[in-house]
Enzyme design. Structure first.
Site, short mmCIF file in Angstrom:
data_model
loop_
_atom_site.label_atom_id
_atom_site.label_comp_id
_atom_site.label_asym_id
_atom_site.label_seq_id
_atom_site.Cartn_x
_atom_site.Cartn_y
_atom_site.Cartn_z
CE LYS A 1 -0.90 -52.70 1.18
NZ LYS A 1 -1.04 -52.98 3.14
NE ARG B 1 -2.38 -56.60 8.44
CZ ARG B 1 -3.17 -55.66 7.42
NH1 ARG B 1 -3.22 -56.17 6.23
NH2 ARG B 1 -3.04 -54.07 6.89
NE ARG C 1 -7.06 -44.76 3.35
CZ ARG C 1 -6.12 -46.00 4.06
NH1 ARG C 1 -5.07 -46.60 2.56
NH2 ARG C 1 -5.92 -46.56 4.36
NE ARG D 1 -9.19 -48.36 5.62
CZ ARG D 1 -8.00 -49.46 5.37
NH1 ARG D 1 -8.21 -49.66 3.81
NH2 ARG D 1 -7.47 -49.69 6.34
NE ARG E 1 -4.57 -48.80 9.59
CZ ARG E 1 -5.14 -47.89 9.06
NH1 ARG E 1 -5.31 -47.16 9.25
NH2 ARG E 1 -5.02 -48.57 7.16
P1 ATP Z 1 -3.62 -49.77 3.58
O1 ATP Z 1 -5.44 -50.58 3.20
O2 ATP Z 1 -3.67 -48.37 3.75
O3 ATP Z 1 -2.89 -50.64 2.89
P2 ATP Z 1 -3.91 -51.85 6.05
O4 ATP Z 1 -2.85 -52.77 4.86
O5 ATP Z 1 -3.60 -51.26 6.79
O6 ATP Z 1 -3.68 -50.27 5.01
P3 ATP Z 1 -6.12 -52.95 5.39
O7 ATP Z 1 -5.67 -53.83 4.02
O8 ATP Z 1 -7.55 -52.35 4.37
O9 ATP Z 1 -5.26 -52.30 5.57
O10 ATP Z 1 -6.33 -53.48 6.37
C1 ATP Z 1 -7.49 -53.37 7.48
C2 ATP Z 1 -7.32 -53.72 8.90
O11 ATP Z 1 -8.33 -55.37 8.22
C3 ATP Z 1 -6.11 -54.65 9.56
O12 ATP Z 1 -5.53 -53.19 10.22
C4 ATP Z 1 -6.55 -55.55 10.42
O13 ATP Z 1 -6.76 -55.08 11.46
C5 ATP Z 1 -7.21 -56.46 9.67
N1 ATP Z 1 -6.52 -57.03 8.61
C6 ATP Z 1 -6.57 -57.36 7.18
N2 ATP Z 1 -5.67 -58.41 6.43
C7 ATP Z 1 -5.26 -58.77 7.57
C8 ATP Z 1 -4.77 -59.88 7.90
N3 ATP Z 1 -4.06 -60.76 6.35
N4 ATP Z 1 -4.14 -60.41 9.14
C9 ATP Z 1 -5.41 -60.01 9.87
N5 ATP Z 1 -5.59 -58.65 9.76
C10 ATP Z 1 -6.00 -58.23 8.98
MG MG Z 2 -5.33 -51.76 1.16
#
Ligand code: ATP
Ligand code: MG
Length: 260
Positions: free
Chosen positions: A20, A107, A150, A183, A194
């Site tokens: 993403k 999410r 990463r 991270r 996750r």
């Molecule tokens: P990547 O960045 O590799 O795509 P990801 O989507 O798991 O991975 P991030 O989007 O950076 O990672 O989010 C990291 C963490 O932050 C998640 O695992 C969660 O704990 C929290 N988080 C992020 N967005 C949300 C959301 N919309 N609702 C709830 N928790 C969130």
């Molecule tokens: Mg991300």
């Protein structure tokens, strides 16, 4: 005269490590007027600024859990409003609606419903609802190995990968030269949690948009079908997905792209 085209209200969704952030930065390079917001990057900024929200997020992220829906919605709304007023100040026009791409929000299905309500609400920040959902569908074993390799530049959210996308100088950000870090949630144990919360909480959100998209297609009848709201990109590399993703966005929002 023609009415102005609607702004992009885009979402980029997919499992952790699905690309993403990488594909969003390619899209922003090609279409720099898009405002980009990453839920995870915003939470990491709160953590490094040691805010109250950051303290809560630190624990949740370390465990691979999810933040409360309302907390996320408030954070995103605040940030969208801030960007909107910066934009209005810069362009001395409040009527221009900005194009946005949200990464990592919504999410959950509840977050998606709250976002829809918030976008459709009348008022200064009202605008069209979500009009493009980009789903990156990448196999679990691929995302797993990517995440383990990463590195990130924390202040900007730029990510690198030892194998697919190494920095020019090992351990350092290409733009600022600052140190790259792992991270805290990019560990083998946390990745499992996750991926589990993706399947349990995020998959129903994807189904929600997919259903909306299918229903709109069915309603439109045979002639004059709108382009589907929901687009799925299956693949194992961002290089492979990028041209398809670019084409889908460019077909619907050609005005966003600076060059062909
Ligand atoms: P990547 O960045 O590799 O795509 P990801 O989507 O798991 O991975 P991030 O989007 O950076 O990672 O989010 C990291 C963490 O932050 C998640 O695992 C969660 O704990 C929290 N988080 C992020 N967005 C949300 C959301 N919309 N609702 C709830 N928790 C969130
Ligand atoms: Mg991300």
């Amino acid at each position: 005269s023609q009415p102005p085209p609607p702004p992009l209200r885009g979402l980029i969704i997919g499992s952790p490590g699905s690309g993403k952030g990488t594909l969003s930065s390619r899209l922003l390079a090609a279409a720099p007027s898009i405002h980009y917001l990453s839920g995870g990057d915003l939470l990491r900024a709160h953590i490094s600024q040691r805010t109250e929200l950051g303290k809560q997020a630190e624990q949740v992220i370390r465990d691979g859990g999810l933040m409360p829906d309302e907390t996320m919605m408030n954070m995103i709304r605040t940030e969208l409003e801030r960007q909107q007023s910066d934009e209005a100040a810069a362009s001395s026009s409040t009527s221009a609606k900005m194009s946005t791409l949200l990464d990592g929000f919504p999410r959950t299905r509840r977050q998606a419903e709250m976002l829809d309500e918030s976008l459709l609400r009348t008022g200064s920040d009202a605008g069209p609802p979500v009009n493009l959902v980009l789903h990156l569908d990448v196999p679990d074993d691929v995302v797993m190995s990517r995440i383990l390799d990463r590195w990130i530049h924390e202040p900007s959210g730029r990510t690198y990968n030892d194998r697919f996308n190494p920095p020019k100088v090992k351990g350092h950000d290409d733009v600022t030269g600052e140190a790259l870090v792992k991270r805290v949630d990019d560990s083998p144990e946390t990745i499992k949690a996750r991926l589990q919360s993706f399947r349990k909480s995020t998959q129903p959100m994807i189904d929600y948009y997919r259903r909306q998209s299918d229903e709109a297609q069915a309603r439109a009848g045979a002639e004059a079908k709108p382009r589907p709201l929901y687009v799925c990109f299956t693949g194992t590399s961002s290089d492979e997905i990028w041209p398809r993703l670019r084409e889908q966005v460019a077909m619907r929002f050609p005005g966003l792209f600076v060059e062909k």
